[in-house]
Design a protein around this motif. Structure first.
Motif, PDB file in Angstrom:
ATOM      1  N   ALA A   1      62.132  32.733 -13.193  1.00 44.83           N
ATOM      2  CA  ALA A   1      61.524  31.340 -14.165  1.00 44.83           C
ATOM      3  C   ALA A   1      60.317  31.764 -14.885  1.00 44.83           C
ATOM      4  O   ALA A   1      60.458  31.412 -15.780  1.00 44.83           O
ATOM      5  CB  ALA A   1      61.335  30.408 -12.870  1.00 44.83           C
ATOM      6  N   GLN A   2      59.537  32.651 -14.384  1.00 49.48           N
ATOM      7  CA  GLN A   2      58.406  32.987 -15.215  1.00 49.48           C
ATOM      8  C   GLN A   2      58.628  34.011 -16.181  1.00 49.48           C
ATOM      9  O   GLN A   2      58.150  33.589 -17.557  1.00 49.48           O
ATOM     10  CB  GLN A   2      57.247  33.828 -14.182  1.00 49.48           C
ATOM     11  CG  GLN A   2      56.770  32.633 -13.009  1.00 49.48           C
ATOM     12  CD  GLN A   2      55.816  33.694 -12.067  1.00 49.48           C
ATOM     13  OE1 GLN A   2      55.920  34.837 -12.161  1.00 49.48           O
ATOM     14  NE2 GLN A   2      55.022  32.907 -11.460  1.00 49.48           N
ATOM     15  N   ARG A   3      59.672  34.594 -16.125  1.00 47.85           N
ATOM     16  CA  ARG A   3      60.146  35.480 -17.169  1.00 47.85           C
ATOM     17  C   ARG A   3      60.542  34.593 -18.223  1.00 47.85           C
ATOM     18  O   ARG A   3      60.570  34.861 -19.252  1.00 47.85           O
ATOM     19  CB  ARG A   3      61.236  36.541 -16.969  1.00 47.85           C
ATOM     20  CG  ARG A   3      60.633  37.840 -16.068  1.00 47.85           C
ATOM     21  CD  ARG A   3      61.705  38.723 -15.587  1.00 47.85           C
ATOM     22  NE  ARG A   3      61.055  40.098 -14.976  1.00 47.85           N
ATOM     23  CZ  ARG A   3      61.431  40.047 -13.588  1.00 47.85           C
ATOM     24  NH1 ARG A   3      61.818  39.187 -12.852  1.00 47.85           N
ATOM     25  NH2 ARG A   3      60.664  41.242 -13.102  1.00 47.85           N
ATOM     26  N   PHE A   4      61.457  33.918 -17.842  1.00 45.52           N
ATOM     27  CA  PHE A   4      62.193  32.944 -18.945  1.00 45.52           C
ATOM     28  C   PHE A   4      61.236  31.977 -19.409  1.00 45.52           C
ATOM     29  O   PHE A   4      61.413  31.788 -21.126  1.00 45.52           O
ATOM     30  CB  PHE A   4      63.488  32.058 -18.040  1.00 45.52           C
ATOM     31  CG  PHE A   4      63.939  31.007 -19.026  1.00 45.52           C
ATOM     32  CD1 PHE A   4      64.994  31.691 -19.798  1.00 45.52           C
ATOM     33  CD2 PHE A   4      63.638  29.869 -18.857  1.00 45.52           C
ATOM     34  CE1 PHE A   4      65.707  30.705 -20.718  1.00 45.52           C
ATOM     35  CE2 PHE A   4      64.231  28.935 -19.771  1.00 45.52           C
ATOM     36  CZ  PHE A   4      65.294  29.285 -20.750  1.00 45.52           C
ATOM     37  N   ALA A   5      60.293  31.436 -18.728  1.00 49.01           N
ATOM     38  CA  ALA A   5      59.392  30.787 -19.413  1.00 49.01           C
ATOM     39  C   ALA A   5      58.756  31.271 -20.667  1.00 49.01           C
ATOM     40  O   ALA A   5      58.229  30.634 -21.800  1.00 49.01           O
ATOM     41  CB  ALA A   5      58.349  29.863 -18.519  1.00 49.01           C
ATOM     42  N   THR A   6      58.005  32.579 -20.088  1.00 45.02           N
ATOM     43  CA  THR A   6      57.243  33.161 -20.952  1.00 45.02           C
ATOM     44  C   THR A   6      57.931  33.512 -22.318  1.00 45.02           C
ATOM     45  O   THR A   6      57.398  33.717 -23.371  1.00 45.02           O
ATOM     46  CB  THR A   6      56.447  34.268 -20.555  1.00 45.02           C
ATOM     47  OG1 THR A   6      57.419  35.162 -20.049  1.00 45.02           O
ATOM     48  CG2 THR A   6      55.333  33.913 -19.418  1.00 45.02           C
ATOM     49  N   ALA A   7      59.240  34.079 -22.078  1.00 46.41           N
ATOM     50  CA  ALA A   7      60.254  34.504 -23.429  1.00 46.41           C
ATOM     51  C   ALA A   7      60.434  33.238 -24.288  1.00 46.41           C
ATOM     52  O   ALA A   7      60.548  33.156 -25.390  1.00 46.41           O
ATOM     53  CB  ALA A   7      61.424  35.058 -22.727  1.00 46.41           C
ATOM     54  N   LEU A   8      60.620  32.035 -23.497  1.00 43.51           N
ATOM     55  CA  LEU A   8      60.842  30.608 -24.179  1.00 43.51           C
ATOM     56  C   LEU A   8      59.705  30.429 -24.979  1.00 43.51           C
ATOM     57  O   LEU A   8      59.825  29.787 -26.061  1.00 43.51           O
ATOM     58  CB  LEU A   8      61.072  29.736 -23.420  1.00 43.51           C
ATOM     59  CG  LEU A   8      61.548  28.346 -23.814  1.00 43.51           C
ATOM     60  CD1 LEU A   8      62.813  28.341 -24.648  1.00 43.51           C
ATOM     61  CD2 LEU A   8      61.831  27.229 -22.624  1.00 43.51           C
ATOM     62  N   LEU A   9      58.528  30.483 -24.394  1.00 43.43           N
ATOM     63  CA  LEU A   9      57.253  30.360 -25.226  1.00 43.43           C
ATOM     64  C   LEU A   9      57.000  31.068 -26.458  1.00 43.43           C
ATOM     65  O   LEU A   9      56.938  30.695 -27.524  1.00 43.43           O
ATOM     66  CB  LEU A   9      56.324  30.333 -24.300  1.00 43.43           C
ATOM     67  CG  LEU A   9      54.759  30.205 -24.930  1.00 43.43           C
ATOM     68  CD1 LEU A   9      54.835  28.693 -25.528  1.00 43.43           C
ATOM     69  CD2 LEU A   9      53.665  30.352 -24.128  1.00 43.43           C
ATOM     70  N   VAL A  10      57.461  32.201 -26.319  1.00 48.17           N
ATOM     71  CA  VAL A  10      57.191  33.213 -27.594  1.00 48.17           C
ATOM     72  C   VAL A  10      58.356  32.558 -28.712  1.00 48.17           C
ATOM     73  O   VAL A  10      57.998  32.556 -29.703  1.00 48.17           O
ATOM     74  CB  VAL A  10      57.551  34.741 -27.130  1.00 48.17           C
ATOM     75  CG1 VAL A  10      57.829  35.517 -28.528  1.00 48.17           C
ATOM     76  CG2 VAL A  10      56.545  35.247 -26.291  1.00 48.17           C
ATOM     77  N   ASP A  11      59.684  32.623 -28.131  1.00 50.62           N
ATOM     78  CA  ASP A  11      60.737  32.059 -29.156  1.00 50.62           C
ATOM     79  C   ASP A  11      60.144  30.692 -29.657  1.00 50.62           C
ATOM     80  O   ASP A  11      60.410  30.502 -30.647  1.00 50.62           O
ATOM     81  CB  ASP A  11      62.016  31.837 -28.298  1.00 50.62           C
ATOM     82  CG  ASP A  11      63.110  31.523 -29.005  1.00 50.62           C
ATOM     83  OD1 ASP A  11      63.347  32.349 -30.070  1.00 50.62           O
ATOM     84  OD2 ASP A  11      63.550  30.660 -28.958  1.00 50.62           O
TER      85      ASP A  11
END
Length: 172
Positions: A24-34
């Motif tokens: 979930a942390q990986r996804f959220a940080t990638a989503l933030l960059v996107d």
């Protein structure tokens, strides 16, 4: 799509839940960059996700260091050596989170700085999680019973219960 859960039926609750949280942390940080790259007007969404990530990652690291690390060290004093490494990575992430949280977002200002800061947090976090998982997951499996993990998760959450400990409210 690759499953984030192991096919191992004997995998401990601690490992399963920690893996889920890390994904979930990986996804959220990638989503933030996107979201920063996709949102030219810098609507409230990137700011809200940024604030959420800053608060929750700090909380997660604080809870690991204050509640979980002592438990691991009490059952295996040698763990202190690699936990110091992980705590140093938490410190580096905290500095990156400070920079991310300080980027101004009014009227589209700070877009370049925000893009750089979000990418830095994402990259540091992903590298940290890869390192942490190689050390922490075997320790969780060997040293943390389901009951002990439930106690940690509940203590981390406060009155909210298990696994809500990483979803702390973001100050408004």
């Amino acid at each position: 799509m690759e499953s984030i859960l192991s096919d191992e039926p004997s995998e401990s609750r601690a490992v399963v839940e920690a893996r889920l949280l890390h994904e979930a942390q990986r996804f959220a940080t990638a989503l933030l960059v996107d979201s920063v790259h996709r949102d030219p007007a810098l609507s409230d969404a990137p700011a809200e996700l940024r604030d959420f990530m800053v608060v929750t990652l700090r909380h997660y690291h604080d809870e690991q260091e204050s509640l979980l690390w002592p438990q691991l060290i009490s059952t295996d004093p040698a763990a202190a050596f690699w936990l110091v490494e992980l705590s140093a990575e938490h410190d580096a992430l905290d500095l990156a989170l400070d920079r991310l949280g300080a980027v101004p977002l009014q009227d589209g200002e700070g877009r370049t700085e925000l893009a750089a800061a979000t990418a830095t947090v994402r990259d540091l976090l992903h590298a940290h999680l890869e390192h942490e998982e190689s050390l922490l997951f075997p320790a969780l499996a060997a040293q943390v019973s389901d009951a002990a993990w439930t106690e940690f998760a509940t203590a981390s959450a406060g009155p909210g219960g298990r696994l809500t400990w990483w979803c702390v409210p973001v100050p408004g």
